[in-house]
Design a protein around this motif. Structure first.
Motif, PDB file in Angstrom:
ATOM      1  N   ASN A 165       0.853  -1.183   0.000  1.00 15.83           N
ATOM      2  CA  ASN A 165       0.000   0.000   0.000  1.00 15.83           C
ATOM      3  C   ASN A 165       0.895   1.241   0.000  1.00 15.83           C
ATOM      4  OD1 ASN A 165      -1.530   2.268   1.165  1.00 15.83           O
ATOM      5  ND2 ASN A 165      -3.140   0.769   1.565  1.00 15.83           N
ATOM      6  N   PRO A 166       0.727   2.144  -0.978  1.00 20.91           N
ATOM      7  CA  PRO A 166       1.631   3.299  -1.051  1.00 20.91           C
ATOM      8  C   PRO A 166       1.591   4.177   0.192  1.00 20.91           C
ATOM      9  CG  PRO A 166      -0.255   3.588  -2.514  1.00 20.91           C
ATOM     10  CD  PRO A 166      -0.278   2.166  -2.051  1.00 20.91           C
ATOM     11  N   TYR A 167       0.460   4.215   0.867  1.00 19.49           N
ATOM     12  CA  TYR A 167       0.381   5.061   2.059  1.00 19.49           C
ATOM     13  C   TYR A 167       1.247   4.490   3.190  1.00 19.49           C
ATOM     14  CZ  TYR A 167      -3.500   7.368  -0.295  1.00 19.49           C
ATOM     15  OH  TYR A 167      -4.273   8.066  -1.205  1.00 19.49           O
ATOM     16  N   PHE A 168       1.303   3.154   3.294  1.00 18.98           N
ATOM     17  CA  PHE A 168       2.173   2.565   4.309  1.00 18.98           C
ATOM     18  C   PHE A 168       3.618   2.546   3.836  1.00 18.98           C
ATOM     19  CE2 PHE A 168       3.609  -1.314   6.859  1.00 18.98           C
ATOM     20  CZ  PHE A 168       3.840  -0.559   8.006  1.00 18.98           C
ATOM     21  N   VAL A 169       3.846   2.418   2.522  1.00 14.72           N
ATOM     22  CA  VAL A 169       5.197   2.499   1.978  1.00 14.72           C
ATOM     23  C   VAL A 169       5.868   3.793   2.429  1.00 14.72           C
ATOM     24  CG1 VAL A 169       6.513   2.822  -0.173  1.00 14.72           C
ATOM     25  CG2 VAL A 169       4.780   1.018  -0.031  1.00 14.72           C
ATOM     26  N   ARG A 170       5.092   4.861   2.546  1.00 18.86           N
ATOM     27  CA  ARG A 170       5.638   6.167   2.905  1.00 18.86           C
ATOM     28  C   ARG A 170       6.325   6.146   4.264  1.00 18.86           C
ATOM     29  NH1 ARG A 170       2.285  10.162   4.056  1.00 18.86           N
ATOM     30  NH2 ARG A 170       3.699  11.772   3.293  1.00 18.86           N
ATOM     31  N   PHE A 171       5.784   5.356   5.232  1.00 17.52           N
ATOM     32  CA  PHE A 171       6.328   5.474   6.588  1.00 17.52           C
ATOM     33  C   PHE A 171       6.629   4.144   7.274  1.00 17.52           C
ATOM     34  CE2 PHE A 171       1.728   5.422   7.146  1.00 17.52           C
ATOM     35  CZ  PHE A 171       1.505   4.691   8.306  1.00 17.52           C
ATOM     36  N   ALA A 172       6.615   3.044   6.550  1.00 17.07           N
ATOM     37  CA  ALA A 172       6.956   1.755   7.139  1.00 17.07           C
ATOM     38  C   ALA A 172       8.407   1.747   7.615  1.00 17.07           C
ATOM     39  CB  ALA A 172       6.723   0.638   6.117  1.00 17.07           C
ATOM     40  N   SER A 173       8.675   1.015   8.679  1.00 21.53           N
ATOM     41  CA  SER A 173      10.026   0.986   9.240  1.00 21.53           C
ATOM     42  C   SER A 173      10.990   0.179   8.384  1.00 21.53           C
ATOM     43  CB  SER A 173       9.995   0.410  10.657  1.00 21.53           C
ATOM     44  OG  SER A 173       9.533  -0.938  10.645  1.00 21.53           O
ATOM     45  N   SER A 174      10.452  -0.784   7.624  1.00 16.93           N
ATOM     46  CA  SER A 174      11.299  -1.601   6.758  1.00 16.93           C
ATOM     47  C   SER A 174      10.431  -2.270   5.695  1.00 16.93           C
ATOM     48  CB  SER A 174      12.024  -2.686   7.561  1.00 16.93           C
ATOM     49  OG  SER A 174      11.107  -3.677   8.004  1.00 16.93           O
ATOM     50  N   ALA A 175      11.057  -2.923   4.743  1.00 18.64           N
ATOM     51  CA  ALA A 175      10.329  -3.603   3.670  1.00 18.64           C
ATOM     52  C   ALA A 175       9.563  -4.813   4.171  1.00 18.64           C
ATOM     53  CB  ALA A 175      11.302  -4.027   2.572  1.00 18.64           C
TER      54      ALA A 175
END
Length: 478
Positions: A165-175
Motif C-alpha cells: 500500500n503506497p500510504y504505508f510504503v511512505r512510513f513503514a520501518s522496513s520492507a
C-alpha cells in the motif's frame, strides 16, 4: 429527471441551519480533566482511511490535521497524553503522480452551470517520510483487517502486484514491516482500533461487480474476518497486558451519501419525447421478454420484474440496469429497472442526465448500482463483523464505540446537533460528509472523535473534554 446539483440556497441552508438542542449532552468541559484508569502517555490509533483523515477522495495534509485521532490526542494531552505525530502528505492536494488510481482531492467547481465535485491532478510523486518515524496515527487508507497484520505491506517492490500500500510504503520501518508491528514497537499505553470497513466497502462501492469481494465471515486467519480480527485484537491486547484501548464497529454502507444521494428510482419529470425514446430503445427487448413468457421460460412475476416501461410526468421511474443475479434465459439480456430497494451509486450521477435520453437508453453498468440482493450481502456481513467486534471488546475489557448506531442517527432527518448547528448525512449540505460521499469532513470527524471520547470516559472513568465540532472545517465552496 433529477440531477446532482448543489444550489446556493442549499449551501445557505447548510451554513445556517440551527437547532435548539445539542445531542452531545455528556460533555465534561467544566470538570477537572483526569485520565481515570487509563494511561494516555503513548496513544496510537490503528485503522484505515477513516483513521488517517482521508476526505474528498484523497489523503492530504489539511484533512490529516483534522483526523479524529489527532483531535482525541489533543484532549489526552490534558490528562498526561504525549506526542502524537502523523505521516503528513507533502501538500494539500493528495494523490501520487505515476501511480494509477490515486487522484488528487475533489473540489467543487462549476460544471455546466452547476457546482460539481471535480478531481484535481496529483501534485507529487510517492514520497518517503520514514525518517520522521515513529508516527502515532497508523491509519492506512485502503487497508482491510488482514492488511494490518501483513508483513511487507509497506514494501514498495510489492506495489505493482497489489501486495503493498503506497500510504504505508511512505512510513513503514522496513520492507518487511507490518502496520501492527510498527505500532506495537512503540509500546503504546492506549490504542484505538477502527478497522473492517474496507472488508465490505470495496464490494459495495464497486456495485458488487466482483472486482473487490466481501471478506468471508468465516475462514482461516488472513481469509476470514472473525479469525483475522480476533488475531489482530489478541496481538494488540495480549492476555495479561495492562494496555487499555477502544474499538469501533462498522457502519452500514447504506447510511452514507455515496449510496443514498442518487434516488433509487431517479427518473422523474420525463417528457413525452424522452419516454418515447426510452420505450422505443427497449421495444425489441420487451418483445423477447413476452415471447419468453409465452414459451414458459419465465413466469408472470419474472416477466413483470424484468419489463422495461417508462412513464412521463411526476412518476418516479427506475433506471435500467444489467442485473447479473437474474435468471438466465437464452437470447434474453438480464435487464430490469431499479426499485426503491436498490442503491444507485454517487458515481452514476454523471450518467443520469437528460442529454442521455434519461440516462438509461443504455443500461447502467454493474459497478454503478448496488442491487437489493447485493446490499443484503453487505448488510449480512457487516452485522456478523460487528458481532465479532463487540464480543472481543467485551471479552478484552475494552471501550466500545457503536459507530453504526451513530451513522444511523446522522442519516435520520433530525440528524445530530452541536451548539445550535445541525448535522446530517445529506450529501454536502448535511455538513458531515465530504465530497466523495464516503469519508467525513473535519466536522464529521469531530463528531466521531466525541463518540470515542464519550466511550473512553465511560469505560475508564476519565474526564476528557469533547471537542468543539463547529470549529472544524466542512465542505469548501468556491
Amino acid at each position: 429527471m433529477k440531477k446532482i446539483i448543489i444550489s446556493t440556497i442549499a449551501v445557505s441552508a447548510m451554513l445556517f441551519t440551527v437547532s435548539c438542542n445539542t445531542d452531545f449532552d455528556t460533555d465534561v468541559k467544566d470538570i477537572v480533566v483526569t485520565n481515570g484508569e487509563a494511561d494516555f502517555s503513548k496513544f496510537i490509533s490503528l485503522g484505515n482511511s477513516l483513521t488517517s483523515g482521508y476526505r474528498d477522495g484523497a489523503l492530504y495534509s489539511g484533512g490529516q490535521n483534522e483526523s479524529f485521532p489527532s483531535m482525541i490526542a489533543q484532549q489526552m494531552r490534558l490528562a498526561g497524553g504525549g506526542e502524537f505525530k502523523q505521516p503528513l502528505m507533502p501538500n494539500n492536494v493528495g494523490g501520487f503522480i505515476g501511480i494509477t488510481g490515486f487522484p488528487g482531492k475533489l473540489e467543487l467547481k462549476m460544471v455546466n452551470g452547476a457546482l460539481s465535485p471535480v478531481a484535481n491532478n496529483p501534485a507529487a510523486a510517492l514520497d518517503n517520510v520514514s525518517a520522521g518515524r515513529p508516527y502515532q496515527n497508523m491509519g492506512v487508507p485502503g487497508a482491510k483487517v488482514s492488511h494490518l497484520l501483513a508483513a511487507g505491506y509497506g514494501n514498495a517492490a510489492g506495489l505493482p502486484f497489489g501486495l503493498a500500500n503506497p500510504y504505508f510504503v511512505r512510513f513503514a520501518s522496513s520492507a518487511t514491516a507490518s502496520v501492527v508491528g510498527d505500532a506495537l514497537a512503540q509500546n503504546p499505553t492506549f490504542v484505538s482500533l477502527w478497522i473492517g470497513n474496507n472488508d465490505v466497502l470495496g464490494y459495495a462501492t464497486s456495485g458488487g461487480d466482483g472486482s473487490n469481494p466481501i471478506t468471508p465471515v468465516d475462514g482461516a486467519v488472513g481469509v476470514g474476518f472473525t479469525n483475522t480480527y480476533t488475531t489482530l485484537v489478541n496481538t494488540i491486547f495480549p492476555t495479561g497486558t495492562t494496555r487499555k484501548g477502544i474499538v469501533a464497529n462498522i457502519p452500514n454502507v447504506t447510511n452514507v451519501p455515496f449510496f443514498t444521494r442518487v434516488p433509487a428510482m431517479p427518473l422523474t419529470n420525463l417528457t413525452d419525447a424522452q419516454v418515447s425514446q426510452l420505450n422505443t430503445a427497449y421495444a425489441t427487448y420487451n418483445a423477447g421478454l413476452a415471447q419468453a413468457k409465452s414459451l414458459g421460460a419465465i413466469n408472470d412475476a419474472e416477466y413483470q420484474k424484468r419489463l422495461i416501461k417508462f412513464t412521463a410526468g411526476a412518476v418516479a421511474n427506475g433506471a435500467v440496469i444489467a442485473d447479473k443475479d437474474l435468471s438466465t434465459v437464452p437470447g434474453l439480456p438480464k435487464y430490469r429497472q431499479t426499485t426503491s430497494k436498490d442503491y444507485i451509486l454517487l458515481t452514476a450521477s454523471t450518467v443520469l442526465t437528460p442529454q442521455a435520453g434519461g440516462g438509461t437508453s443504455v443500461p447502467l453498468e454493474d459497478k454503478l448500482v448496488l442491487t437489493e440482493a447485493e446490499a443484503a450481502k453487505v448488510l449480512t456481513a457487516t452485522a456478523a463483523y460487528n458481532t465479532t467486534i463487540r464480543s472481543l471488546a467485551d471479552s478484552k475489557g475494552l471501550a466500545f464505540v457503536d459507530m453504526n448506531e451513530k451513522m444511523i442517527e446522522l442519516n435520520s432527518k433530525s440528524g445530530i446537533s452541536w451548539n445550535g448547528v445541525k448535522y446530517t448525512a445529506t450529501f454536502v449540505t448535511g455538513g458531515a460528509f465530504s465530497l466523495d460521499g464516503v469519508h467525513l469532513t473535519g466536522r464529521g470527524y469531530a463528531i466521531v472523535a466525541n463518540e470515542f471520547i464519550k466511550s473512553i470516559n465511560k469505560k475508564y472513568r476519565s474526564t476528557l473534554p469533547q471537542v468543539d465540532v463547529n470549529k472544524y472545517s466542512g465542505v469548501t465552496f468556491p
